[in-house]
Structures are given as C-alpha cells and as structure tokens.
Enzyme design. Sequence first.
Site, PDB file in Angstrom:
ATOM      1  N   GLU A  78      -2.483 -14.057 -19.267  1.00  6.41           N
ATOM      2  CA  GLU A  78      -2.047 -14.701 -20.505  1.00  6.41           C
ATOM      3  C   GLU A  78      -2.714 -16.064 -20.719  1.00  6.41           C
ATOM      4  OE1 GLU A  78      -0.662 -12.797 -22.355  1.00  6.41           O
ATOM      5  OE2 GLU A  78       1.039 -11.710 -21.504  1.00  6.41           O
TER       6      GLU A  78
ATOM      7  N   HIS B 119       5.945 -19.351 -19.762  1.00  6.81           N
ATOM      8  CA  HIS B 119       6.194 -18.006 -20.290  1.00  6.81           C
ATOM      9  C   HIS B 119       6.978 -17.213 -19.263  1.00  6.81           C
ATOM     10  CE1 HIS B 119       5.746 -13.976 -21.749  1.00  6.81           C
ATOM     11  NE2 HIS B 119       4.877 -13.632 -20.803  1.00  6.81           N
TER      12      HIS B 119
ATOM     13  N   HIS C 102       9.666 -13.434 -18.703  1.00  9.98           N
ATOM     14  CA  HIS C 102      10.277 -12.211 -19.216  1.00  9.98           C
ATOM     15  C   HIS C 102      11.784 -12.284 -18.984  1.00  9.98           C
ATOM     16  CE1 HIS C 102       6.256  -9.764 -18.669  1.00  9.98           C
ATOM     17  NE2 HIS C 102       6.140 -10.810 -19.472  1.00  9.98           N
TER      18      HIS C 102
ATOM     19  N   TYR D  94      24.576 -24.204 -32.290  1.00 12.30           N
ATOM     20  CA  TYR D  94      23.804 -25.353 -32.775  1.00 12.30           C
ATOM     21  C   TYR D  94      22.659 -25.751 -31.848  1.00 12.30           C
ATOM     22  CZ  TYR D  94      26.358 -28.468 -29.557  1.00 12.30           C
ATOM     23  OH  TYR D  94      26.883 -29.074 -28.455  1.00 12.30           O
TER      24      TYR D  94
ATOM     25  N   HIS E  77       8.308  -8.271 -25.322  1.00 13.82           N
ATOM     26  CA  HIS E  77       7.540  -8.928 -24.256  1.00 13.82           C
ATOM     27  C   HIS E  77       8.345 -10.004 -23.539  1.00 13.82           C
ATOM     28  CE1 HIS E  77       3.325 -10.731 -23.127  1.00 13.82           C
ATOM     29  NE2 HIS E  77       4.223 -10.962 -22.178  1.00 13.82           N
TER      30      HIS E  77
ATOM     31  N   TYR F  26      21.034 -38.542 -29.732  1.00 17.61           N
ATOM     32  CA  TYR F  26      21.730 -37.998 -28.564  1.00 17.61           C
ATOM     33  C   TYR F  26      21.217 -38.659 -27.284  1.00 17.61           C
ATOM     34  CZ  TYR F  26      23.186 -34.821 -24.897  1.00 17.61           C
ATOM     35  OH  TYR F  26      23.717 -34.299 -23.742  1.00 17.61           O
TER      36      TYR F  26
END
Length: 236
Positions: free
Chosen positions: A81, A100, A102, A121, A163, A216
């Site tokens: 990837e 990335h 799965h 939210y 994916h 925040y």
Amino acid sequence: MPASLSALSHLALRTEIIATCREMNASGVNQGTSGNVSVRVGKDRFLVTPTGIPYAGMTEDQIVEMTFDGTYYGPCRPTSEWRFHRDILLHRPDIDTVIHTHSMFSTVISCLRRDIPAVHYMVAAAGGENIRCADYATFGSQALSDNALKALDGRLACLLANHGLIVLGANLRKAYSLLVEVETIAAQYWRTLAVGTPVILDSAEMQNVFAMFKVYGRQDVADADLRCGGMVAPAA
C-alpha cells in the site's frame, strides 16, 4: 517533522513505528500483517513498514525509507500500500503520519460501502460531519490511492470500501488515538444498525461540536459557572 533527522532520532522513530504496529495488533484494531504505517521524515521522504513481515519480529533496519518518486532504500520492499502512503503525505502537508488497518468494525461498515454518519458527535474528531467511504479499488493500486485521497479531502480518516480504514495525524500518537476513536464509532454505528435506525446529529449540532472542539482541553477558556478555589483543597 524536521527537514532532517539525526541517526539517533531516526532510529527512535523506527522503534516507535514498530511499537505502534505491535500496539495495533495487541489492542485488536488490526490483525496479522494487514496494517501498515508511515511517517514523514523530510520534505521528500518518509519511513514505511515493509511488506509481509510480522510485527512481533520486525526490526528497525526492516523499516523502509522511501522518496516520493517511488525509490526505496534498505533490505526490504515497502508495504503493497506504499502508493497511498506516498500520495497522502505528498498532498497533505498538514499531517506527518498515515496508519492503515483492517480493524473489525470499520471494515464491516466499509463492506456495506457506507459512510459513517454523525451517529456520535466524536465523528467530528475526523474533521467532518461524517467519515466517508472511498470507492472500491484493488489493494495496492494507484486507483485505490486516488480514491483514498478524494475521500480524505478535508478529513483525517476514511474507510476503504471492502477493505479497511485510513487515519492521519501530526504524529504516531495522535494518529493512533484517532484510529481507536474511529473504530469505536464504527462499532457504535454497527450496533445501532443491528438494533434499529440510529438518530443522526444534524448539521447545526455538528457545527456546535466543531466550535467546542476548538477550545477542548485548553486551560484558559472562560466558563461563567466554573471557578478555581486554589491550588490545594481545604480540609474536609
């Protein structure tokens, strides 16, 4: 990231990448060698995990250094990837880390080819009123990278159809924290779909959330109903 890293800091970053990968699997947000991680290390290069090597035995010298023209250095080939890692880092100067995975629930929603709406939210943590699902393309392909870039426009996370998930961050800790947050929201969404039809927060409320997110965690934000009583509480 600085334009160049010392050999010591370069090694430390490789160690941190491996530690992040192991934490991903230990926490259940990834399985096996399916995930991958990259970090920018200069204006024209990045570090990325190698292809097919289990995290448990991965060593610092196996982390691959690449330039944006597709050249890699070291004993191992990069993850399959690598294209979307390169393209995201190339087109998103606001971030330095790509993760990335799965992860289970994000992947379930991606197999439905659905965006994750504002069912909670905290969707706002990914930068928008929803988390988009990128169109499907074969793993490792340029088409997948192109689809991911489109889904990530203005966002810090997206699903990849059938994916998995991509998250972005200023560093490994921030990207990993967002990964856990998005996977949690995906699990909440999946469960609400199993029970019935979730109520989605409207755009007006999400704008309120974005405004709150801007302050925040700050210690200097005024609150008319809150006052500091001193550094030490009096005896009860």
